[in-house]
Design an enzyme around this catalytic site. Structure first.
Site, PDB file in Angstrom:
ATOM      1  N   GLY A   1      32.522  19.824 -98.600  1.00 53.01           N
ATOM      2  CA  GLY A   1      31.688  18.811 -97.971  1.00 53.01           C
ATOM      3  C   GLY A   1      31.424  17.663 -98.927  1.00 53.01           C
ATOM      4  O   GLY A   1      32.269  17.316 -99.773  1.00 53.01           O
ATOM      5  N   SER A   2      30.231  17.102 -98.826  1.00 52.67           N
ATOM      6  CA  SER A   2      29.932  15.885 -99.574  1.00 52.67           C
ATOM      7  C   SER A   2      29.803  16.119-101.075  1.00 52.67           C
ATOM      8  O   SER A   2      29.712  15.157-101.842  1.00 52.67           O
ATOM      9  CB  SER A   2      28.633  15.273 -99.051  1.00 52.67           C
ATOM     10  OG  SER A   2      28.771  15.031 -97.668  1.00 52.67           O
ATOM     11  N   THR A   3      29.773  17.383-101.506  1.00 49.63           N
ATOM     12  CA  THR A   3      29.714  17.608-102.960  1.00 49.63           C
ATOM     13  C   THR A   3      30.972  17.069-103.620  1.00 49.63           C
ATOM     14  O   THR A   3      31.031  16.912-104.830  1.00 49.63           O
ATOM     15  CB  THR A   3      29.573  19.113-103.287  1.00 49.63           C
ATOM     16  OG1 THR A   3      30.643  19.812-102.664  1.00 49.63           O
ATOM     17  CG2 THR A   3      28.251  19.650-102.773  1.00 49.63           C
TER      18      THR A   3
END
Lengths: 365, 623
Positions: B325-327
């Site tokens: 995801g956005s990590t």
């Protein structure tokens, strides 16, 4: 002419035989002490039996040979009857058939060890020697009836040894060589049917002898462990009470049938040869008594008793060192066991009787 | 002259007897010679041979199991030790009728069918004179009952031995692992001599990975036995070499804090020291007690663990691969800087969606109203998807792949634990190989925000966070800090640093780290609420990995989605900002949002680290 008889002769004891037997008993007790795991109670029990046996021997020696000659048919018939009864009503199984008399138990086979040579010697001595064929056949029946009955129990070893005891009498009586050759031929021919008649375990014992490694945990185990015990003894042995094969219980039947292996392990080749030499001395003395006997009965009987002792020793030692099949034959005077020792002593009592009840008149013949 | 002698030829009879005795004597001498020859052969010629056989009879070599090495935590807590216990074992060789013997012994010692089944299985692999364990952990009462009647059970024996025990138990099971009894599968790869007395072997975790280190060398006793195989005395002894003691990099306090922070949710936390690669915490929840596994867990208990929908046996920290995801966005930003496609000040307009030419599909930003003009710092702080769609498009999937590869995504970290998953760092070549399909441009956009084909393990994420924190130094993560052998030799684990992006402008690192700081401690940061009141500075990045495709223009409130279909919540973080000591990755399965579920877990772990464990707060300013 009327010089006094030596003190031994008046006591009807032969000092040489006595000495030899005492030495054998002594060695037997020492080895037994080790084989039983230093169990003094066992040694004392066996020592007591030996003393009993010696007493029986001395008592028997007091009777003249003629007494045994007269007694022999009765002894023989009673023995055969007991064997027949036993084969149907005995206690114990297999090779250890006992007759329970209430106050004591005994094996009628032991009686026959004495009775067969006695009755054979009497029968042979009663006729002309060398024996004629009809008399030989009769003698053969006399021998085979008890031998087969005992082999049936089943105790092939004892049956065969009783047969041998009788056969030795016939041999000494002058059994013609051609008959011997004939018997040998018939015997060899009988091997095949005999093989088929044998019990499985008896066959197995013979097969095992040929290749003990084939069944190292079963029948072969006895022979393998025994031969290891003998071989590891070396020239001088591991020392008294130091035999690992016997003391760690690898050796089966170590205080009875395989006690010779214990002796070999702990006293080595020297010990084994010493013991065999002692037996030879006793046998030699027995044969000397036979040759000096005044009549055929004494000669045949004494010779049979002496030569039978040799057969016992040979069969037992041969078994222990892996030359003969495993048969339940104890080592005389050394193996633990009551009746066998007493029977043997009784036999030597008769030997002494033959030697010490000599008629003076015979000295001049 | 007595008359009965009168008719006989006595001379002839004596002659016959003499000759027969002579023949018999000759025969006896021959037979004696045969006996003596055989005796001499056995006792003199073959004496050495039979001496050896006699010695082999009585002397047995008995292997002695070494004591397994201890495992300590970084803070000196004993994690695995050995405690005395009693077991019943059998020498099959000495038992004639095994079924009858087992029935008899079961009257004094409880035997379950599975005990017997396992025993029969093990027995096949051992020699008949070897001892085979039948029952472990006998109670005192069973030992007493057996001992009273022991003569009735030839071939059976009760022996005292050491059994593995895990004092801390559940919180560390996914790191330390456990030992279990050796089964058939284990036997194939083992040195049968060294393991001849060993009954247990590491099954998972450090216990498995460091099996050779922990096990030690087998000892050998030369004992004298009798024909029943009973040991009479020890003749000679070569003592076993105990296994080495292992010191872990894991701090039980941090581990406990992370476990507590996850609570009864499914998830994982991995904390790494970026300077050394030391794993400070490695948590996967739910967790379970390793102790019942040591001597054979009951079928019922194991069934519960195996069949639980929460999958407690699964080590999420390194076996589970989730879309990052956005990590992934800080790495994407670094890639933009590295390839010169972006400067920190370059802006992208976010209308709330993004579209490709010739593609009617609208790729939505999580903020459907749009972020407006986004520069790198804000794009990371607010996690703007459109900014990274555009960046991904500019980078292209293959450059993305090559760049992320330097951070270890898509490859195993080679941590010293078994069973690690590799994850996926997609590329055209990968897709062709794995799916036999061409790469579509839309997939590049999705990949740019860490969705689609991307999967990473929490461990990989923690490692990536550590590389950012250390500004480009990759230290291989590891769990063992030191191995101490019994002879007093200590071998510390040495990890050689690997430089990543050595030619990258330090300012590029600073700008990304600054942006990550803004995630937690900036006014617009997605995780700012979870960082409220933190007396130290840290950097982070939230992430959400989608499990459930929400169709365009569909309004669905998170609460309405069934719990198991909610998105996974992720968070990566490190602190302090200038000289980071701890980098971590958190995942909360079905936690819905990184900021709501995962970031607070990270906060609690960092609080433990800085506030209670007394680590320096050099950059702490807010406190």
């Amino acid at each position: 002419m009327d010089e006094p008889r030596p003190v031994w002769q008046r006591m009807h004891v032969d000092p040489w035989l006595l000495l030899g037997l005492l030495a054998l008993c002594g060695i037997g007790l020492a080895v037994l002490y080790s084989a039983s795991g230093e169990d003094l109670a066992t040694v004392i029990r066996q020592g007591t039996r030996m003393l009993m046996g010696l007493a029986v021997m001395v008592i028997i020696a007091q009777f003249p040979p003629a007494f045994f000659s007269r007694l022999s048919p009765l002894l023989y018939i009673v023995g055969v009857i007991l064997l027949i009864i036993l084969n149907y009503h005995g206690t114990g199984r297999g090779a250890h058939r006992w007759l329970d008399l209430g106050f004591m138990r005994f094996q009628p086979a032991e009686i026959m060890k004495i009775a067969v040579p006695l009755v054979c010697a009497r029968f042979m001595a009663a006729g002309p020697l060398p024996p004629t064929l009809p008399r030989l056949l009769l003698a053969a029946i006399l021998i085979l009836v008890p031998a087969v009955l005992i082999a049936e129990q089943p105790d092939l070893g004892t049956g065969a040894l009783i047969g041998v005891a009788g056969a030795v009498v016939l041999f000494l009586a002058g059994l013609r060589w051609r008959y011997i050759a004939g018997i040998a031929a018939v015997g060899l021919a009988a091997l095949i049917p005999l093989w088929t008649l044998m019990h499985d375990y008896q066959r197995q014992r013979i097969l095992t002898l040929l290749d003990p490694e084939a069944d190292p945990l079963g029948t072969g185990y006895h022979i393998i462990q025994s031969v290891i015990a003998v071989g590891s003894g070396g020239l001088f042995g591991k020392g008294w009470l130091q035999g690992t094969q016997s003391r760690l219980e690898f050796l089966p039947e170590r205080h009875t049938d395989f006690i010779f292996a214990v002796l070999c392990e702990e006293f080595g080749f020297i010990g084994a040869v010493t013991l065999i030499a002692l037996y030879c001395a006793v046998i030699w003395r027995g044969l000397a008594i036979a040759l000096a006997a005044q009549d055929s009965f004494g000669r045949l009987l004494a010779g049979s008793i002496a030569l039978t002792l040799f057969v016992y020793v040979f069969v037992n030692v041969g078994m222990v060192i892996g030359q003969l099949p495993v048969v339940g034959v104890p080592l005389p005077f050394v193996s633990y066991g009551g009746t066998a020792a007493v029977t043997l002593m009784a036999g030597f009592g008769i030997l002494m009787s033959i030697h010490t009840h000599r008629r003076r008149v015979s000295l001049f013949l | 002259m007595p008359q009965f002698l009168s008719f006989r030829d006595r001379q002839s009879e004596v002659r016959i007897a003499r000759s027969r005795v002579f023949v018999a004597t000759a025969l006896m001498i021959l037979m004696l010679f045969a006996l003596l020859a055989r005796l001499a052969y056995l006792q003199i010629v073959r004496h050495d041979h039979y001496t050896t056989l006699s010695r082999d009879n009585r002397v047995k070599i008995v292997p002695v199991a070494p004591t397994r090495g201890l495992i300590f935590s970084r803070d000196g807590i004993l994690l695995a030790d050995n405690r005395p216990s009693f077991r019943l074992q059998v020498v099959p060789e000495r038992i004639e009728d095994m079924r009858e013997a087992l029935a008899k012994v079961s009257t004094v010692v409880d035997l379950t069918p599975s005990d017997i089944e396992r025993f029969q299985r093990l027995r096949k692999r051992k020699r008949s004179f070897d001892t085979v364990p039948l029952r472990f952990n006998l109670t005192e009462e069973e030992v007493a009952r057996f001992s009273v009647d022991r003569h009735r059970f030839p071939g059976f024996e009760v022996t005292a031995s050491l059994t593995r025990h895990y004092p801390v138990g559940a919180p560390l099971v996914h790191a330390v692992g456990y030992v279990g009894r050796i089964d058939e599968d284990d036997l194939d790869g083992l040195d049968p001599d060294n393991y001849s007395a060993t009954t247990h072997i590491g099954k998972i975790g450090v216990e498995q990975y460091y099996e050779a280190t922990l096990h030690g060398r087998v000892g050998l006793d030369q004992v004298e036995v009798n024909s029943q195989g009973r040991t009479l005395r020890v003749l000679d002894s070569k003592p076993p070499g105990p296994g080495a003691t292992i010191r872990l990099t894991i701090d039980t306090r941090l581990q406990a804090a992370a476990t507590r922070a996850l609570g009864d949710r499914r998830g994982a936390v991995v904390a790494i020291d970026p300077n050394t690669g030391e794993v400070l915490a490695l948590v996967s929840t739910p967790t379970f007690d390793p102790n019942p596994f040591v001597n054979g867990i009951s079928a019922a208990l194991f069934g519960d663990l195996r069949d639980s929908p929460d999958r407690p046996l699964f080590n999420r920290a390194l076996q589970a691969a989730y879309p990052p995801g956005s990590t992934l966005k800080p790495l994407m930003a670094l890639a933009g800087l590295h390839y010169g496609l972006r400067s920190p000040a370059d802006g992208t307009w976010c209308p709330g969606w993004f579209a490709l030419d010739n593609d009617p599909h609208r790729y939505r930003c999580w903020n459907k109203w749009g972020h407006g003009r986004m520069v790198m710092r804000e794009a990371i702080a607010q996690s703007c998807d459109v900014y990274f769609y555009q960046l991904a498009l500019d980078l292209g999937i293959d450059r993305m792949h090559d760049f992320l590869d330097m951070f270890g995504l898509g490859r195993r970290t080679r941590i010293d634990l078994p069973g690690e998953a590799a994850g996926v760092n997609p590329s055209r070549a990968w897709k062709r190989k794995a799916r036999n399909l061409p790469w579509y441009p839309g997939e590049t956009l999705i990949a740019g925000i860490g969705q689609g084909f991307h999967t990473t393990t929490p461990l990989q994420l923690a490692q990536a966070a550590a590389v950012i924190a250390s500004r480009g130094t990759l230290m291989q993560p590891h769990l063992v800090s030191r191995i101490e052998t019994a002879d007093g030799k200590a071998t510390p684990t040495v990890v050689r640093p690997r430089r990543v992006l050595a030619d990258l402008d330090p300012k590029a690192w600073d700008s990304v780290i600054d942006a990550m700081h803004a995630v937690v401690q900036g006014p617009t940061g997605t995780a700012r609420r979870s960082a409220e009141g933190a007396p130290y500075e840290y950097a982070g990045k939230t992430g959400t990995s989608q499990l459930f495709g929400i169709r365009q223009n569909e309004e669905i409130e998170t609460e309405d989605i069934e719990e198991r279909l909610r998105d996974h919540a992720l968070f990566i973080a490190f602190a302090p900002l200038d000289r980071p000591e701890i980098a971590l990755a958190v995942i909360v399965e079905n936690g819905a949002s990184g900021s709501g579920s995962a970031a607070p877990v990270a906060r609690k772990v960092l609080d433990e680290y800085f506030l209670r464990m007394g680590h320096s707060r050099r950059t702490a300013q807010n406190g």
